[in-house]
Design an enzyme around this catalytic site. Structure first.
Site, PDB file in Angstrom:
ATOM      1  N   GLU A 168       0.805  -1.235   0.000  1.00 17.65           N
ATOM      2  CA  GLU A 168       0.000   0.000   0.000  1.00 17.65           C
ATOM      3  C   GLU A 168       0.837   1.284   0.000  1.00 17.65           C
ATOM      4  O   GLU A 168       0.688   2.129   0.875  1.00 17.65           O
ATOM      5  CB  GLU A 168      -0.956  -0.017   1.200  1.00 17.65           C
ATOM      6  CG  GLU A 168      -1.823  -1.256   1.233  1.00 17.65           C
ATOM      7  CD  GLU A 168      -2.755  -1.325   2.454  1.00 17.65           C
ATOM      8  OE1 GLU A 168      -2.688  -0.438   3.310  1.00 17.65           O
ATOM      9  OE2 GLU A 168      -3.532  -2.280   2.530  1.00 17.65           O
ATOM     10  N   GLU A 279      -5.986 -10.863  -0.821  1.00 19.16           N
ATOM     11  CA  GLU A 279      -6.760 -10.582   0.402  1.00 19.16           C
ATOM     12  C   GLU A 279      -8.256 -10.536   0.105  1.00 19.16           C
ATOM     13  O   GLU A 279      -8.980  -9.662   0.584  1.00 19.16           O
ATOM     14  CB  GLU A 279      -6.301  -9.249   1.024  1.00 19.16           C
ATOM     15  CG  GLU A 279      -4.809  -9.203   1.288  1.00 19.16           C
ATOM     16  CD  GLU A 279      -4.365  -7.975   2.086  1.00 19.16           C
ATOM     17  OE1 GLU A 279      -5.216  -7.313   2.698  1.00 19.16           O
ATOM     18  OE2 GLU A 279      -3.155  -7.712   2.102  1.00 19.16           O
TER      19      GLU A 279
HETATM   20  C1  XIL Z   1      -5.316  -6.243   8.866  1.00 18.81           C
HETATM   21  C2  XIL Z   1      -5.618  -7.373   9.823  1.00 18.81           C
HETATM   22  O1  XIL Z   1      -6.584  -8.222   9.252  1.00 18.81           O
HETATM   23  C3  XIL Z   1      -6.080  -6.825  11.138  1.00 18.81           C
HETATM   24  O2  XIL Z   1      -6.254  -7.870  12.093  1.00 18.81           O
HETATM   25  C4  XIL Z   1      -5.094  -5.797  11.671  1.00 18.81           C
HETATM   26  O3  XIL Z   1      -5.609  -5.203  12.836  1.00 18.81           O
HETATM   27  C5  XIL Z   1      -4.801  -4.729  10.637  1.00 18.81           C
HETATM   28  O4  XIL Z   1      -4.391  -5.339   9.427  1.00 18.81           O
HETATM   29  N1  XIL Z   1      -4.569  -4.760   4.059  1.00 18.81           N
HETATM   30  C6  XIL Z   1      -3.501  -5.556   4.434  1.00 18.81           C
HETATM   31  C7  XIL Z   1      -3.619  -6.411   5.633  1.00 18.81           C
HETATM   32  O5  XIL Z   1      -2.498  -5.630   3.705  1.00 18.81           O
HETATM   33  O6  XIL Z   1      -2.388  -6.619   6.267  1.00 18.81           O
HETATM   34  C8  XIL Z   1      -4.620  -5.852   6.612  1.00 18.81           C
HETATM   35  O7  XIL Z   1      -4.767  -6.766   7.677  1.00 18.81           O
HETATM   36  C9  XIL Z   1      -5.939  -5.587   5.919  1.00 18.81           C
HETATM   37  C10 XIL Z   1      -5.765  -4.567   4.823  1.00 18.81           C
END
Ligand code: XIL
Length: 367
Positions: A168, A279
């Site tokens: 990101e 994701e």
């Molecule tokens: C999220 C997790 O799912 C949560 O438990 C944590 O509090 C924050 O991060 N994009 C990503 C992931 O790349 O690492 C994130 O994961 C969700 C959004």
């Protein structure tokens, strides 16, 4: 395309993939159990999810589902900077090593996630409050990348096949996140920054596939274009970037323009990048009626896996979370949730059967 209302009927008709509502998938002693990973293997894909700890080690139903169904998984939080770094000088690999052990024991692969992320959710207080100079941040990040990858090179023995090196790095409008706490490490452009971190990672473990990972880049638009242009320039300059992770957090509206996503993904593939859907989840509004919402969600899961199946360079589909019981979605998005393939009781939802059904069919095209 199956109209939403008939999806349940369709899944029921395709008997190999049907299961009584709210009952686990049927198994037979005679034939090997049909699992997502077995079907995905036939399609040349890896399939998996983000895995949470301590749940993996404390909930045997959760653990068994992961072990049975998936060929790859991503540690949801356990490999992030805050989890690995109790202090500037210390590293903590105990839980990550247990996850690696679980993977190796069950012949599963892993995606490392993530070496560089600006989000305070994954940064420890000693770093957030530390007021480090650009030079110090550079030392800290270089040390982090090198020591982390050196550790896993030995400990994982090849089970971790890739890492999201940078996560990101762009804003929604496509501008580089110069306000990121890490940006001063190699200023002033995304290109300079990514060149630096990917080189550090590659020098440490040349066997790893190194990914750039981001959200909202599946549809064409300013952000997808910014990421595309940057990766194109990096590739041209010989920077060791090997893959692009499309996070694909979705919902509550289903994306209908799948052609546009496919064309967008294929232009990244044309750069020589491997594609992973990293994701995937599909959020539902709490107010949505259960049956129709679950059918819409099932179609969205099928859309995503079908996209991956249709693109040669797409090698993995990973959903962000497995069960609505253990999910970050309800915490972070008020009024939305139920984004995963298992329900609160860890029983399969229509999304799970839709994945199976989609994986059971050959792709119409794969180019
Ligand atoms: C999220 C997790 O799912 C949560 O438990 C944590 O509090 C924050 O991060 N994009 C990503 C992931 O790349 O690492 C994130 O994961 C969700 C959004």
């Amino acid at each position: 395309m199956i109209p939403a209302l008939t999806l349940m009927a369709f899944l029921t008709m395709t008997s190999a993939f049907s299961a009584p509502k709210n009952k686990p998938a049927p198994t037979s002693k005679k034939s090997p159990t049909i699992t997502l990973k077995r079907l995905a293997k036939e399609r040349g894909l890896l399939v998996g999810a983000a895995v949470a700890v301590p749940e993996l080690f404390e909930d045997p139903v959760y653990e068994k589902f992961i072990r049975n169904e998936f060929s790859i998984f991503t540690p949801e939080n356990a490999f992030k900077f805050d989890a690995l770094r109790p202090s500037r000088d210390a590293f903590s690999f105990e839980t990550p090593d247990k996850m690696v052990h679980f993977a190796r024991l069950n012949r599963m692969l892993m995606r490392g996630h993530t070496l560089v992320w600006h989000n305070p959710a994954a940064l420890p207080n000693w770093f957030l409050k530390g007021k480090f100079s650009a030079k110090e941040k550079r030392e800290i990040l270089k040390d982090h990348i090198q020591k982390t990858l050196t550790h896993f090179k030995k400990a994982a023995k090849g089970a971790i096949i890739c890492w999201d090196v940078a996560n990101e790095v762009f804003h929604h409008d496509g501008s580089y996140r110069t306000d990121s706490i890490w940006a001063p490490v190699a200023a002033p452009t995304a290109n300079a920054f990514l060149t630096q971190v990917f080189n550090w990672a590659h020098e440490t473990d040349p066997k790893l596939k190194l990914f750039y990972n981001d959200y909202d880049i599946e549809l064409p638009g300013p952000k997808a274009t910014a990421v595309y242009n940057t990766l194109k320039a990096l590739k041209k300059a010989g920077v060791p970037v090997h893959g692009i992770g499309f996070q694909m957090h979705q919902g509550p509206d289903r994306i209908t323009d799948l052609k546009a996503i496919r064309a967008n993904m294929r232009r990244f593939a044309a750069l020589g990048l491997q594609i992973h859907i990293t994701e995937f989840d599909f959020k539902l509004k709490d107010s949505e009626p259960k049956e129709s919402a679950l059918e819409k969600q099932a179609l969205a899961y099928a859309d995503a896996i079908n996209l991956c199946k249709s693109i040669k360079a797409c090698k993995a589909f990973v959903s962000w979370g497995i069960t609505d019981k253990y999910t970050y979605v309800s915490r972070d998005n008020s009024g939305m949730g139920r984004a995963n393939m298992l329900d609160f009781e860890l029983l399969p939802k229509p999304a799970y059967y839709a994945l199976r059904s989609a994986l059971s069919k050959k792709a119409d095209r794969r180019d």
